[in-house]
Enzyme design. Sequence first.
Site, short mmCIF file in Angstrom:
data_model
loop_
_atom_site.label_atom_id
_atom_site.label_comp_id
_atom_site.label_asym_id
_atom_site.label_seq_id
_atom_site.Cartn_x
_atom_site.Cartn_y
_atom_site.Cartn_z
N LYS A 191 0.85 -1.19 0.00
CA LYS A 191 0.00 0.00 0.00
C LYS A 191 0.89 1.25 0.00
CE LYS A 191 -1.73 2.87 2.71
NZ LYS A 191 -1.69 3.96 1.73
N GLU A 269 9.94 1.69 10.29
CA GLU A 269 10.99 2.66 9.94
C GLU A 269 10.34 4.02 10.06
OE1 GLU A 269 14.07 1.98 9.41
OE2 GLU A 269 13.99 -0.19 9.13
N CYS A 303 14.17 10.83 5.96
CA CYS A 303 14.10 10.43 7.38
C CYS A 303 15.44 10.61 8.07
CB CYS A 303 13.65 8.98 7.48
SG CYS A 303 14.65 7.87 6.49
N GLU A 403 10.59 16.74 13.94
CA GLU A 403 10.97 16.47 12.55
C GLU A 403 10.23 17.44 11.63
OE1 GLU A 403 9.45 12.88 10.58
OE2 GLU A 403 11.50 12.49 9.90
P1 NAD Z 1 2.69 8.74 6.96
O1 NAD Z 1 2.91 8.11 8.29
O2 NAD Z 1 1.71 9.85 6.88
O3 NAD Z 1 2.19 7.65 5.90
C1 NAD Z 1 2.92 6.48 5.61
C2 NAD Z 1 1.98 5.42 5.05
O4 NAD Z 1 1.06 5.03 6.08
C3 NAD Z 1 1.13 5.88 3.87
O5 NAD Z 1 1.04 4.82 2.94
C4 NAD Z 1 -0.21 6.15 4.52
O6 NAD Z 1 -1.31 6.05 3.64
C5 NAD Z 1 -0.27 5.06 5.57
N1 NAD Z 1 -1.18 5.33 6.70
C6 NAD Z 1 -1.68 6.53 7.08
N2 NAD Z 1 -2.44 6.38 8.20
C7 NAD Z 1 -2.39 5.06 8.52
C8 NAD Z 1 -2.96 4.28 9.57
N3 NAD Z 1 -3.73 4.83 10.51
N4 NAD Z 1 -2.69 2.95 9.61
C9 NAD Z 1 -1.89 2.38 8.67
N5 NAD Z 1 -1.34 3.07 7.64
C10 NAD Z 1 -1.59 4.39 7.56
O7 NAD Z 1 4.13 9.20 6.44
P2 NAD Z 1 4.50 10.03 5.14
O8 NAD Z 1 4.09 11.45 5.32
O9 NAD Z 1 4.01 9.29 3.93
O10 NAD Z 1 6.10 9.91 5.16
C11 NAD Z 1 6.92 10.77 5.90
C12 NAD Z 1 7.40 10.08 7.17
O11 NAD Z 1 8.05 8.87 6.85
C13 NAD Z 1 8.44 10.92 7.92
O12 NAD Z 1 8.16 10.91 9.30
C14 NAD Z 1 9.75 10.17 7.64
O13 NAD Z 1 10.75 10.36 8.62
C15 NAD Z 1 9.28 8.77 7.57
N6 NAD Z 1 10.24 7.94 6.83
C16 NAD Z 1 11.05 7.09 7.53
C17 NAD Z 1 12.00 6.32 6.87
C18 NAD Z 1 12.91 5.38 7.62
O14 NAD Z 1 13.58 4.58 6.97
N7 NAD Z 1 12.99 5.44 8.94
C19 NAD Z 1 12.12 6.41 5.48
C20 NAD Z 1 11.29 7.29 4.80
C21 NAD Z 1 10.34 8.05 5.48
#
Ligand code: NAD
Length: 502
Positions: A191, A269, A303, A403
């Site tokens: 997803k 992650e 990230c 962040e």
């Molecule tokens: P997000 O948490 O908003 O969304 C991530 C995914 O989760 C999306 O596919 C979203 O549709 C889904 N999602 C949203 N609500 C959900 C729920 N209640 N239950 C299950 N899934 C749900 O994150 P984003 O804005 O897409 O990405 C940015 C974040 O990702 C930043 O905090 C960044 O640090 C983190 N990130 C971490 C890494 C790592 O390797 N640690 C790598 C890339 C990004």
Amino acid sequence: MSASTVSSTARTASATTPAFGFWLNGKSRPAHSGASFERKNPFDGSVAATFANGDESDANDAVQAARDAFDTGPWPRSAARTRYQVLMRFAQVLSDNARAIAERMVLESGKPIKVAFGEVQGSIKTIEYYAGATLALEGRAISDRNPEALGLVLREPIGVAALITPWNFPVLNPVIKIAPALAAGCTLVVKPSHLCPGPTLLLAQYLTEAGLPDGVLNVVTSDLDRGALVGQILCSSLLVDKIAFTGSTATGRAVMRAATSNIKHVSLELGGKSANIVFNDAPFDEAAATAISAFCYNSGQQCSAGSRLLVQRGIHDRFIDAVVEQAHLQVLGDPMKDTTSMGPLINEEQHTRVLGYVEIGKREGKLVTGGGAPPGAAFANSLFVEPTIFDAVSNSSKLAQEEVFGPVLAVILFDTEEDAIRLANESRYGLAGGVWSSSINTAIRVAKAVRTGKMFINSYNSAGIDDMPHGGYKESGIGREWGPNGLEEFQQVKTIQIRLPK
Ligand code: NAD
């Protein structure tokens, strides 16, 4: 970038706008409801593509397809060499389509084309690594504990894995989960984020082309609201054995809670606020140039960003001048141009959020450069934010603790090695970090003392070694991706004891 490029492009879908369905059982399919949603290009506002808008029934179909493929299909029971061959062909198909998938990333995410190409190249290497790892899969035998018994330790695929990914690295984030999961013999539901789903759907097509059996990898897409719903269905489904999630720490908590339904395995992650530590005796020029890429790469939407710059007092003023000079070398503009180094932010919401942190920074520190869009009418009403540097920031301030996920740097002064370690560790996050010093003893002491999943010495984000495990301490996550640890996340351990009476 010219003003006309930003304003004149069509803002509605046309007959030539790509329309993506889900990828289920090896083919494209619309949503049961027929619903779809648009993704707009963050550079010019044109419609980059439309996508099927999945709901509960579509999510359940994808899970069932993966469950059936795991319980009765050939993939989990295949010879390692079969999985090696499919993964190697996948790497080749991705390589053959590098331009198409890189351009799709640019259209949906606004990242510069050269960053997108780098991401595709890194993804190909990752797939090749896990293809090779497939051939080396083996368990253990315990033969000497008891002469009348033999013990076997087997590694088995963990089952159906749901992969939930963010938008910032739209090829690498799915690939770093898909490649080890397929190497282990799992079946998958992916997803992607609603902000850049196209590349994941292309990866699914490439895998089918590479010979992956139908149903082994299924992709379901949905808009912002349904994205959370579909994510929760995957996390709570009793038919899913494992969740591999990348995203924000806030969503990670919701993922963990939902995964308690059947005690499924979870790897997370999450976010970061990493410290890039520069000592008086640092290799000055490299440290200054890298301090910029550490927080501006991918427009700061990374990230592992080195978004806290800890600078020792002796070089502070000179070093900040050098970093500002480097900041002015960044080229903001049309992300399709090879010369562009920074594109727009992902969407209006993120843009507003980042500018909110800029206002906070103005209260908490001293603005040294940046603070909004570059000057000029061409950037008016755009989603661009220049490299923005705040000096004299306290480590306890919001800007240093939260962040931002944009090109905003908090500079924090330190005096001693102990100060640097304490400041780096005063964070709820623990994802990455860097230390710059000509004394290898200092650098190693600091690298060992900072509580974070990865540290770079006299470099940041990469010293050129692929496949080092990546993951977080503290609220930056659970589990590791890349390398052998990344594969183990998709395996179960089974022991068999065989009685051997004389
Ligand atoms: P997000 O948490 O908003 O969304 C991530 C995914 O989760 C999306 O596919 C979203 O549709 C889904 N999602 C949203 N609500 C959900 C729920 N209640 N239950 C299950 N899934 C749900 O994150 P984003 O804005 O897409 O990405 C940015 C974040 O990702 C930043 O905090 C960044 O640090 C983190 N990130 C971490 C890494 C790592 O390797 N640690 C790598 C890339 C990004």
